[in-house]
Design an enzyme around this catalytic site. Structure first.
Site, short mmCIF file in Angstrom:
data_model
loop_
_atom_site.label_atom_id
_atom_site.label_comp_id
_atom_site.label_asym_id
_atom_site.label_seq_id
_atom_site.Cartn_x
_atom_site.Cartn_y
_atom_site.Cartn_z
N ALA A 187 0.82 -1.38 -0.18
CA ALA A 187 0.02 0.05 -0.03
C ALA A 187 1.01 1.15 0.00
O ALA A 187 0.76 2.19 -0.77
CB ALA A 187 -0.78 0.05 1.22
N TYR A 188 1.86 1.30 0.84
CA TYR A 188 2.90 2.25 0.98
C TYR A 188 3.56 2.63 -0.40
O TYR A 188 3.64 3.88 -0.86
CB TYR A 188 3.65 2.26 2.22
N LEU A 189 4.09 1.67 -0.73
CA LEU A 189 5.04 1.68 -1.94
C LEU A 189 4.29 2.10 -3.21
O LEU A 189 4.62 2.94 -4.05
CB LEU A 189 6.04 0.58 -2.23
#
Length: 270
Positions: free
Chosen positions: A159-161
């Site tokens: 999700a973050y990347l």
């Protein structure tokens, strides 16, 4: 088009400025003579940083704002434009990180949605709101703080990347479109930094070298000063080369050393 910026006298808006990298960037930019506009949710913490900047002889303005709220961003843009006429340098630093494996995310689509909301849609909305004034003054620079993780494709951070990769691509594309307007974009591929955001996952990063917040801030200011499209730490380009030259080997290595399903906790960082 001048390729370098002397920060003295520049109006520099920094999001996530109440702590960590954003706070360190605000302090360092003010020391170089920038007029710092600090944005974060926590008003009291922003005021503390502004007071420290003032004690050192710098200039700072405080703008509490929840960047996950689209209307709040629009109100922030209006207030900044009314009070300052625009900004010269925008640092999109605020963000959140969720450390959770894909197989444990199958019923957590909201994790991806809220991460994109703060890490991608918020900085894009803020950039677009400030862009007309940059084009009118025929000058502007946007620094997007992304992550070295998009070069490694670190397990548990899908999700973050994904949100940071989207932000980097937005900036690189926009920068090539807006070159004639003298509006440029940088992406700082930030390595691991010891800040409050990683505290929930600190045990997982034990033994891994990390930057301090002031060291990370120097990368942000290098991007602001040089206007280079991508800022990497030394050696980071090797990761790109290895990923292209030996993708299967890189995939096996990252899986083996970056994903240990039985031993590492899932965490939500913001």
């Amino acid at each position: 088009m001048s390729n370098r910026i002397a920060l003295a006298g520049q109006r520099m808006l920094i999001t996530g400025a109440s702590s960590g990298i954003g706070c360190a960037t605000a302090l360092a930019a003010a020391e170089r003579g920038a007029r710092v506009l600090m944005v974060a949710r926590r008003h009291a913490e922003l005021e503390k940083v502004a007071a420290e900047i003032a004690e050192r002889g710098g200039t700072a303005h405080v703008y509490p704002c929840d960047l996950s709220d689209s209307q709040a961003i629009d109100d922030l843009v209006k207030e900044v434009l009314d009070q300052h006429g625009g900004v010269d340098v925008l640092v999109n630093n605020a963000g959140r990180s969720i450390r959770r494996s894909v197989r444990k995310s199958v019923d957590r689509m909201h994790d991806y949605e809220r991460t994109m909301r703060l890490n991608y849609f918020a900085p894009v909305r803020l950039t677009l709101g400030l862009l007309p004034a940059m084009r009118e003054q025929h000058f502007g620079h946007v620094v997007n703080v992304t992550t070295q993780g998009i070069q490694i494709h670190t397990p548990r951070f899908s999700a973050y990347l994904a949100s940071k990769a989207a932000l980097e691509e937005f900036g690189r594309t926009a920068g090539r479109e807006l070159a004639a307007d003298n509006v440029t974009f940088s992406s700082v591929r930030m390595p691991l930094a010891r800040t409050p955001m990683i505290t929930p996952s600190e045990s997982a990063f034990r033994g891994i070298p990390a930057l301090s917040a002031p060291q990370a801030a120097r990368l942000v200011l290098r991007a602001a000063h040089t206007r280079r499209e991508v800022i990497n730490v030394p050696g980071a380009r090797v990761l790109d080369l290895l990923d292209v030259a030996t993708p299967s080997l890189m995939r096996r290595l990252v899986h083996r050393f970056g994903y240990r399903p039985r031993t590492e906790p899932e965490t939500d960082q913001s």
